[in-house]
Design a protein around this motif. Sequence first.
Motif, short mmCIF file in Angstrom:
data_model
loop_
_atom_site.label_atom_id
_atom_site.label_comp_id
_atom_site.label_asym_id
_atom_site.label_seq_id
_atom_site.Cartn_x
_atom_site.Cartn_y
_atom_site.Cartn_z
N GLU A 139 8.71 -3.86 -3.89
CA GLU A 139 9.30 -3.74 -5.28
C GLU A 139 9.33 -5.13 -5.90
O GLU A 139 9.06 -5.16 -7.27
N LYS B 245 0.87 -1.03 0.20
CA LYS B 245 -0.12 -0.13 -0.05
C LYS B 245 0.90 1.27 -0.11
O LYS B 245 0.48 2.34 -0.45
N ASN B 246 2.08 0.94 0.60
CA ASN B 246 3.01 2.34 0.69
C ASN B 246 3.74 2.43 -0.54
O ASN B 246 4.85 3.42 -0.47
N GLY B 247 3.64 1.61 -1.49
CA GLY B 247 4.50 1.51 -2.72
C GLY B 247 5.91 1.29 -2.53
O GLY B 247 6.71 1.36 -3.19
N GLU B 248 6.15 0.46 -1.61
CA GLU B 248 7.55 0.08 -1.22
C GLU B 248 7.71 -1.45 -1.42
O GLU B 248 9.04 -1.92 -1.35
#
Length: 357
Positions: free
Chosen positions: A296, A291-294
Amino acid sequence: MENQQIQITHSQSRKAKPASDQLEFGRIFTDHMFMMDYSEEKGWYEPRIVPYQPITLDPAAMIFHYGQTVFEGLKAYRTKEDKVLLFRPEKNMERLNLSNERLCIPQIDEDFVLNALKQLVNLDKDWVPSAEGTSLYIRPFIISTEPYLGVAASKSYKLMIILSPVGSYYKEGIHPVKIFVEREFVRAVEGGTGKAKTAGNYAASLKAQEVSEKQGYSQVLWLDGIEKRYIEEVGSMNIFFKINGKVVTPELNGSILAGVTRDSVINLLKYWGVPVQERRISIDEIYDSFKNGELEEVFGTGTAAVISPVGELNWEGEKMVINNGKTGSLSQKIYDTLTSIQNGLEPDLFDWTVEVK
């Protein structure tokens, strides 16, 4: 045991070898196999290489009733120079004995069995395919053979090694798979047999796999058997997550198999200076990082595929699409490096390969 000679009986009728593009996993077997027996009186005895053949067991043999068995899986690779290489085979022998200990099976002489494995592969060297991505799969295994219906450890065993030429795991190139996060079924629990490579673990996984496939997913992501919160394995592979530049993988806790490829990946990452941690990882943490875009990259590791990138995780209906469903650069680099080492295409800086002569 080290003084015993391995008796060799050559096959009188050699099988036709399949074309490289016709190879399936575990369907075709070579001309010979290794066998050795165990009794309380003799220990491990009568090591022999014989023509590949069926075996005869008493219907009361304990393997059929109580599942006392362990196995391993590794590969032989043919190089462009026509050498045949094994990849870290001593680790498989070491793990076989760890599985033996958990299943109350007598310890093997690791050096002796590895030598027998090399002799078998050398005898059937012509079966090692040469096409890109192909290899010779090697399956050592031990079964309990005592004819007895009492619940106890068997007093007799049979160790065998069989060989199977296999095709490329990725026929159309390495590609990410969709994974279903399992919440109902569990693969193993701490204190159980999860850290051993034994048949029962795989039998227990089949139902969840069947359910996930019906929903369009390739594999399941296993959570711990107590809280059903902490990540353990993916299918029959170890699992890695790249989060905000750092790689994390579940720590070995007694219910997770210590994969040879897993250990190799950790060593590679450390060599490259990529931060890597072995620790407890919850599915909540993975969801938050997504959700935090971390989040990868996600990838599984194992003998069959080496690296299996994950393009999507489905957790209770929440679909986490990773790296736009594409193979990440780190996953690709690990895959390329490991397969190049295995096939003798780049320097083996870790001394991982062993030539069969």
